[in-house]
Design a protein around this motif. Structure first.
Motif, PDB file in Angstrom:
ATOM      1  N   TYR A 193       0.827  -1.187  -0.492  1.00  0.00           N
ATOM      2  CA  TYR A 193       0.001  -0.599  -0.360  1.00  0.00           C
ATOM      3  C   TYR A 193       0.684   1.013  -0.009  1.00  0.00           C
ATOM      4  O   TYR A 193       0.493   2.614  -0.508  1.00  0.00           O
ATOM      5  N   TRP A 194       1.503   0.581   0.658  1.00  0.00           N
ATOM      6  CA  TRP A 194       3.101   2.614   0.495  1.00  0.00           C
ATOM      7  C   TRP A 194       3.197   2.312  -1.044  1.00  0.00           C
ATOM      8  O   TRP A 194       3.826   3.682  -1.413  1.00  0.00           O
ATOM      9  N   ARG A 196       2.140   1.863  -3.365  1.00  0.00           N
ATOM     10  CA  ARG A 196       0.350   2.120  -3.844  1.00  0.00           C
ATOM     11  C   ARG A 196       0.461   3.941  -4.438  1.00  0.00           C
ATOM     12  O   ARG A 196      -0.354   4.309  -5.205  1.00  0.00           O
ATOM     13  N   ALA A 197       0.865   4.004  -2.697  1.00  0.00           N
ATOM     14  CA  ALA A 197       0.286   5.035  -2.500  1.00  0.00           C
ATOM     15  C   ALA A 197       1.240   6.061  -3.436  1.00  0.00           C
ATOM     16  O   ALA A 197       0.844   7.149  -3.917  1.00  0.00           O
ATOM     17  N   TYR A 198       2.798   6.055  -3.674  1.00  0.00           N
ATOM     18  CA  TYR A 198       3.625   7.089  -4.605  1.00  0.00           C
ATOM     19  C   TYR A 198       3.853   6.558  -5.606  1.00  0.00           C
ATOM     20  O   TYR A 198       3.499   7.375  -6.237  1.00  0.00           O
ATOM     21  N   GLN A 200       0.305   6.867  -6.525  1.00  0.00           N
ATOM     22  CA  GLN A 200      -0.427   7.976  -7.316  1.00  0.00           C
ATOM     23  C   GLN A 200       0.045   9.431  -6.936  1.00  0.00           C
ATOM     24  O   GLN A 200      -0.259  10.032  -8.056  1.00  0.00           O
ATOM     25  N   THR A 281      -6.738   9.149  -3.861  1.00  0.00           N
ATOM     26  CA  THR A 281      -6.215   8.244  -3.959  1.00  0.00           C
ATOM     27  C   THR A 281      -4.940   7.978  -3.237  1.00  0.00           C
ATOM     28  O   THR A 281      -5.017   7.022  -2.302  1.00  0.00           O
ATOM     29  N   MET A 282      -3.994   8.756  -2.984  1.00  0.00           N
ATOM     30  CA  MET A 282      -2.742   8.247  -2.519  1.00  0.00           C
ATOM     31  C   MET A 282      -2.712   8.514  -1.153  1.00  0.00           C
ATOM     32  O   MET A 282      -2.633   7.642  -0.044  1.00  0.00           O
ATOM     33  N   HIS A 285      -4.662   5.005   0.198  1.00  0.00           N
ATOM     34  CA  HIS A 285      -3.571   4.001   0.426  1.00  0.00           C
ATOM     35  C   HIS A 285      -2.967   3.819   1.792  1.00  0.00           C
ATOM     36  O   HIS A 285      -2.568   3.774   2.164  1.00  0.00           O
ATOM     37  N   ASN A 286      -2.031   5.973   1.365  1.00  0.00           N
ATOM     38  CA  ASN A 286      -1.226   5.916   2.534  1.00  0.00           C
ATOM     39  C   ASN A 286      -2.049   5.132   3.950  1.00  0.00           C
ATOM     40  O   ASN A 286      -1.579   4.405   5.076  1.00  0.00           O
ATOM     41  N   ASN A 410       5.422   9.434   2.607  1.00  0.00           N
ATOM     42  CA  ASN A 410       4.552   9.735   1.741  1.00  0.00           C
ATOM     43  C   ASN A 410       2.936   9.668   2.039  1.00  0.00           C
ATOM     44  O   ASN A 410       2.478   9.204   1.537  1.00  0.00           O
TER      45      ASN A 410
END
Length: 410
Positions: A193-194, A196-198, A200, A281-282, A285-286, A410
């Motif tokens: 998830y970290w 995927r946040a990046y 985004q 979205t970021m 996910h964060n 992030n």
């Protein structure tokens, strides 16, 4: 510099499957991508590794584009930081360089997200990445040459050459101490998830840059340089000094000209809308990342550790940093939704800039008019203004290193 730091380290969690790290070292990012993509039934580890490599490929492509045009000095700009080996035969710079670069980044991020999104929610991926295996094929010859390793290209730009020298000295004095020069990082479920946040975050930044698009301004700078080159050819020498600026300042003056003139464009509203979606979205996910991290009970070469864990890189993450950082992200979310306003020195008390209104119907932002306030009048609103309280709390917690920790977390 710090932006690139965040990008590079955001990539790490995804590249480290059981075989991905040596695969990168032997075949490079392009070869590793091809091999992992060819797996008929990829595991969750394989998918995370492939997603991370696709992220890293965006950095490699940026380096390759710079080398191609001879821009090998550290430019200290998003995806353009780091000093590269010189190109003896560079191509003439193209006015579409920035647009081409960030369009490719968006494609790479979309490919990475497509892979990472296929990891089952109940999966527990785990894999390792040895940082000495990481290198960038800057000159595009398919071979790991001198000065193409992570330590030679990205790390000096991320932390500064003097800090790199300190790290090298410490590594010699204490070979067992954690260090980014030789660390192996083990990534796990929370890091999906970290990462995927990046993905985004980088996608949102890229869409924002392309919304303004500096292609025309770069074309004008190139034409100016060509005209001056003709002057030099006729006179036989270049003017070295002016009343204020010297010839070495030309790059920075040109960069300022490109930026200020680009801000006169009416931005592409569809791109800014996509940027907002990426940033929201970021943040989502964060939040999941911190929830998953809190469930961990192991302590094995951690990327972002809990207070009970140790960092593989030797970075100390203060207790309660999750609470402080999530409060900062919450402020950002409220700005994007128009629930908080941005203060402007010219506006009356209780009035500010509604960022959501600007993103819905963006207009030009000429620098002087933006500072003066005229450019923001269409987006002025009365309401609650964002304060710096949460950011100040975060800064105090990380002892003044807010920029570094913000990019890492992030």
């Amino acid at each position: 510099m710090r932006f690139l730091f965040s990008i590079l380290l955001s990539i790490l969690p995804c590249m480290a499957s059981a075989d991905a790290s040596p695969l990168i070292g032997e075949s490079g990012l392009a070869g590793a991508t091809a091999d992992l993509d060819a797996i008929a039934d990829p595991s969750a580890d394989d998918r995370m590794a492939l997603g991370g490599i696709l992220f890293l490929r965006a950095v490699e492509r940026a380096y390759q584009l710079r080398w191609r045009y001879g821009l090998t000095e550290n430019l200290d700009l998003p995806l353009l930081a780091g000093e590269l080996a010189p190109n003896p035969t560079p191509e003439p710079i193209s006015p579409t360089m920035i647009a081409d670069l960030f369009s490719a980044v968006i494609d790479d991020m979309a490919a990475a997200e497509d892979v990472l999104a296929t990891i089952p929610p109940d999966a527990d991926p785990s894999f390792e990445l040895a940082l000495p295996d990481l290198w960038f094929d800057v000159n595009m010859n398919g071979t790991r040459d001198a000065d193409e390793s992570f330590v030679d290209t990205a790390l000096p730009a991320l932390i500064g050459r003097w800090r790199l020298q300190v790290l090298e000295t410490r590594a010699q004095q204490n070979p067992d101490a954690p260090s980014p020069l030789r660390a192996t990082v083990r990534f796990d479920r929370a890091d999906v998830y970290w990462l995927r946040a990046y993905v985004q975050a980088v996608s949102g930044i890229s869409e924002t840059i392309l919304a303004f698009d500096p292609t025309d301004e770069l074309a004008r700078v190139i034409a100016l340089r060509e005209s001056i080159a003709e002057q030099v050819q006729r006179s036989g020498k270049k003017r070295r000094h002016g009343l204020v600026f010297g010839a070495e300042d030309a790059f920075y003056i040109d960069a300022i000209a490109v930026l200020t003139e680009t801000m006169r464009h009416r931005p592409d509203a569809s791109r800014l809308g996509r940027a907002r979606d990426h940033f929201l979205t970021m943040i989502a996910h964060n939040r999941i990342f911190w929830q998953e991290l809190a469930k961990e009970t192991d302590n094995d070469r951690e990327w972002i550790p809990l207070p009970t864990q140790a960092s593989a890189l030797g970075i100390v993450v203060p207790e309660n940093v999750d609470i402080a950082w999530l409060a900062v992200l919450s402020d950002g979310e409220k700005l994007l939704k128009g629930e908080l306003l941005i203060p402007h020195w010219r506006f009356a008390n209780g009035h500010g800039i509604n960022l959501a209104a600007f993103l819905d119907d963006p207009g030009p932002l000429p620098l002087v008019q933006a500072i003066q306030g005229e450019a923001f009048i269409p987006y002025a609103a009365q309401g609650e203004l964002i304060s710096s309280a949460n950011w100040r709390s975060f800064t105090r917690l990380v002892q003044g290193q807010a920029g570094l920790y913000a990019l890492m977390l992030n």
